[in-house]
Design a protein around this motif. Sequence first.
Motif, PDB file in Angstrom:
ATOM      1  N   ASN A 124       0.829  -1.212   0.000  1.00 47.24           N
ATOM      2  CA  ASN A 124       0.000   0.000   0.000  1.00 47.24           C
ATOM      3  C   ASN A 124       0.855   1.251   0.000  1.00 47.24           C
ATOM      4  N   ALA A 125       1.970   1.199   0.747  1.00 50.06           N
ATOM      5  CA  ALA A 125       2.844   2.379   0.794  1.00 50.06           C
ATOM      6  C   ALA A 125       3.464   2.651  -0.582  1.00 50.06           C
ATOM      7  N   THR A 126       3.926   1.581  -1.235  1.00 45.74           N
ATOM      8  CA  THR A 126       4.524   1.744  -2.582  1.00 45.74           C
ATOM      9  C   THR A 126       3.491   2.225  -3.586  1.00 45.74           C
ATOM     10  N   LYS A 127       2.303   1.705  -3.485  1.00 47.34           N
ATOM     11  CA  LYS A 127       1.242   2.106  -4.417  1.00 47.34           C
ATOM     12  C   LYS A 127       0.894   3.569  -4.228  1.00 47.34           C
ATOM     13  N   GLY A 128       0.881   4.013  -2.968  1.00 47.78           N
ATOM     14  CA  GLY A 128       0.572   5.422  -2.727  1.00 47.78           C
ATOM     15  C   GLY A 128       1.641   6.340  -3.276  1.00 47.78           C
ATOM     16  N   ILE A 129       2.907   5.930  -3.076  1.00 47.21           N
ATOM     17  CA  ILE A 129       3.998   6.764  -3.585  1.00 47.21           C
ATOM     18  C   ILE A 129       3.946   6.868  -5.109  1.00 47.21           C
ATOM     19  N   ILE A 130       3.743   5.706  -5.764  1.00 49.63           N
ATOM     20  CA  ILE A 130       3.718   5.692  -7.250  1.00 49.63           C
ATOM     21  C   ILE A 130       2.542   6.497  -7.754  1.00 49.63           C
ATOM     22  N   ASN A 131       1.386   6.371  -7.101  1.00 52.61           N
ATOM     23  CA  ASN A 131       0.227   7.150  -7.533  1.00 52.61           C
ATOM     24  C   ASN A 131       0.480   8.640  -7.399  1.00 52.61           C
ATOM     25  N   THR A 132       1.263   9.005  -6.382  1.00 56.53           N
ATOM     26  CA  THR A 132       1.553  10.425  -6.172  1.00 56.53           C
ATOM     27  C   THR A 132       2.417  10.984  -7.290  1.00 56.53           C
ATOM     28  N   PHE A 133       3.433  10.226  -7.687  1.00 54.84           N
ATOM     29  CA  PHE A 133       4.394  10.754  -8.683  1.00 54.84           C
ATOM     30  C   PHE A 133       4.096  10.315 -10.143  1.00 54.84           C
ATOM     31  N   TYR A 134       3.058   9.489 -10.359  1.00 56.58           N
ATOM     32  CA  TYR A 134       2.769   9.031 -11.748  1.00 56.58           C
ATOM     33  C   TYR A 134       2.256  10.210 -12.581  1.00 56.58           C
ATOM     34  N   PRO A 135       2.767  10.411 -13.821  1.00 59.06           N
ATOM     35  CA  PRO A 135       2.345  11.568 -14.641  1.00 59.06           C
ATOM     36  C   PRO A 135       0.850  11.501 -14.943  1.00 59.06           C
ATOM     37  N   ASP A 136       0.225  12.667 -14.972  1.00 59.10           N
ATOM     38  CA  ASP A 136      -1.193  12.758 -15.322  1.00 59.10           C
ATOM     39  C   ASP A 136      -1.398  13.219 -16.772  1.00 59.10           C
ATOM     40  N   TYR A 137      -0.396  13.024 -17.608  1.00 64.00           N
ATOM     41  CA  TYR A 137      -0.489  13.443 -19.030  1.00 64.00           C
ATOM     42  C   TYR A 137       0.193  12.367 -19.880  1.00 64.00           C
ATOM     43  N   ASN A 138       0.000  12.443 -21.234  1.00 66.39           N
ATOM     44  CA  ASN A 138       0.655  11.522 -22.176  1.00 66.39           C
ATOM     45  C   ASN A 138       1.796  12.253 -22.883  1.00 66.39           C
ATOM     46  N   PRO A 139       3.028  11.884 -22.650  1.00 69.50           N
ATOM     47  CA  PRO A 139       4.162  12.614 -23.255  1.00 69.50           C
ATOM     48  C   PRO A 139       4.273  12.338 -24.764  1.00 69.50           C
ATOM     49  N   GLU A 140       4.721  13.367 -25.529  1.00 62.96           N
ATOM     50  CA  GLU A 140       4.915  13.252 -26.989  1.00 62.96           C
ATOM     51  C   GLU A 140       6.225  12.524 -27.301  1.00 62.96           C
ATOM     52  N   LEU A 141       6.170  11.694 -28.376  1.00 60.97           N
ATOM     53  CA  LEU A 141       7.382  11.001 -28.825  1.00 60.97           C
ATOM     54  C   LEU A 141       8.066  11.718 -29.987  1.00 60.97           C
ATOM     55  N   THR A 142       7.291  12.355 -30.869  1.00 59.11           N
ATOM     56  CA  THR A 142       7.867  12.950 -32.082  1.00 59.11           C
ATOM     57  C   THR A 142       7.261  14.315 -32.339  1.00 59.11           C
ATOM     58  N   LYS A 143       7.825  14.939 -33.366  1.00 56.49           N
ATOM     59  CA  LYS A 143       7.188  16.132 -33.902  1.00 56.49           C
ATOM     60  C   LYS A 143       6.087  15.692 -34.868  1.00 56.49           C
ATOM     61  N   GLN A 144       5.387  16.666 -35.396  1.00 62.28           N
ATOM     62  CA  GLN A 144       4.261  16.342 -36.266  1.00 62.28           C
ATOM     63  C   GLN A 144       4.702  15.922 -37.673  1.00 62.28           C
ATOM     64  N   SER A 145       5.938  16.110 -38.046  1.00 61.83           N
ATOM     65  CA  SER A 145       6.406  15.734 -39.386  1.00 61.83           C
ATOM     66  C   SER A 145       7.786  15.126 -39.292  1.00 61.83           C
ATOM     67  N   TYR A 146       8.109  14.291 -40.274  1.00 59.14           N
ATOM     68  CA  TYR A 146       9.447  13.701 -40.337  1.00 59.14           C
ATOM     69  C   TYR A 146       9.746  13.331 -41.785  1.00 59.14           C
ATOM     70  N   PHE A 147      11.020  13.142 -42.072  1.00 58.67           N
ATOM     71  CA  PHE A 147      11.497  12.882 -43.435  1.00 58.67           C
ATOM     72  C   PHE A 147      12.478  11.712 -43.389  1.00 58.67           C
ATOM     73  N   THR A 148      12.327  10.766 -44.365  1.00 62.75           N
ATOM     74  CA  THR A 148      13.253   9.630 -44.464  1.00 62.75           C
ATOM     75  C   THR A 148      13.664   9.433 -45.911  1.00 62.75           C
ATOM     76  N   ALA A 149      14.824   8.845 -46.122  1.00 66.15           N
ATOM     77  CA  ALA A 149      15.318   8.497 -47.464  1.00 66.15           C
ATOM     78  C   ALA A 149      16.158   7.235 -47.352  1.00 66.15           C
TER      79      ALA A 149
END
Length: 484
Positions: A124-149
């Motif tokens: 319970n203690a570990t679960k409380g700590i993780i719930n406290t510090f777990y992000p409340d948003y979804n982080p971005e991985l990339t920009k909106q455009s990319y180019f490959t060749a």
Amino acid sequence: MRYYLFLIPLLPALFVHGQQNAQQLTLKECYRLAKQGNTLVQQAQRSLKAREYNLQAENGAYYPKVDLLAGYNYLGKPLEINLQQVKDGVVNGSSSQSVNTANTVYQQITGQPLPQNVQDVIYNATKGIINTFYPDYNPELTKQSYFTAALALRQPIYLGGKIATAQQLARTQVTAGQFNQQVVEKGLFFAISAQYLRILYLNTILAHEAVIVESFKKNRDYAASLKDNQILPPYLLNWARVSFVQATNRYNNLELEKENALLELNDLLGQPIETPIEINDTLEYELKPVTETGQLELLRNNPTYRLVENKTDLANVAVKASRSLALPNIFAIGSLNLYQKDLPVTIPPWLIGVEMQWNLFDGFQKYKRTKASKMLVEEAQMAALNTKTSLELQLRVSINKMKALQNDVASLDSARQQAHLTTTLVTDRMQNQLSSVKDVNDALLQEEEMHKIYYTAVMGYYLALAQYWNVIGTPEQFAEYVDR
């Protein structure tokens, strides 16, 4: 009347002046010019060249294909990690992992498992700590455009015979193009032969017509002298004058017909229609023996028959192509990464592999195509049989025509000679006042008509001979009979 008297001596001079810069053509030279200038022959040559290039392209199908792949992609929104969807799993899993870790350490020290109430407290203690510090948003991985060749390589390993079939199809089409060119040339050369014979016929008739016109002129002059001496009534002189005028008109019309024939020949040769050409030969009948043994075997060398046979080969190749569609395709593939920017993952610098493509179900399309191609084979075989029958018919008809015209020429030659003899005798009798001017005019008309009928039969004989060689031989073989 004086205009016609002036026209007769002037026509030969005008004709010679108009033809003095013209080229004298034999039938073989007409074939050569047509092969170089006629648009139908050139079209067939272009078609053959295109098929040859297509064969060269199919022969390169086994070489690997290297493509430069480059792409720009714009996303509706940047790629994100959905942390909220996996939150429960992360929290519960991490808490359980902490309990397991504490329990393992406690067992190593005491040799006994950690009491359950203690495990619950740690969880319970570990679960409380993780719930406290777990992000409340979804982080971005990339920009909106990319180019490959990258460079991509694709090497066929096994295609179920598709490449070999395509190459065989291209070779068969080249052969078809060759036969098609021969068919076009033979059809054109036959038309040129007929036109050339027509010009020879007109030359022959013109030469005799000039003599007839001169005879009508002499008859008119003789009638005028008899009228002046009050021996001949005026109406017979008018009859002689009308006959002379009509003969002159017939000669002039033949001249115009020959001019039209030369214009049409220029069109067949692919030359400007005003190009001056000169053909002064005449028709001379000479019996040409033809061989009747082995003719049916020679029919197989006729390009028309070989072209139809080639369609059967094309249909058989189509059957192979339809069957090959049911077999898998195997390729060796490779890729070399050249450039990447703002890509969410890092691509390895290169990769190689083997790829298989095998269609397992297509709604029975391959089956239907194979069945259709088999029907095309049967249709092509029937067309070949019909073509062979048609060529045999043309051969038999041309031989029978030659035999019939040989008989006609023999009988008409006697009639022609008899008509000329009659004209000579009637003219002599007129000079002795034993026949009239009208009798001479009638005899001249009869001789003129019999001469035309005789050479019409001669031209028909040579046309039948041209058809004979067009079926089992070459136009050049016929030209040897004409170009003496």
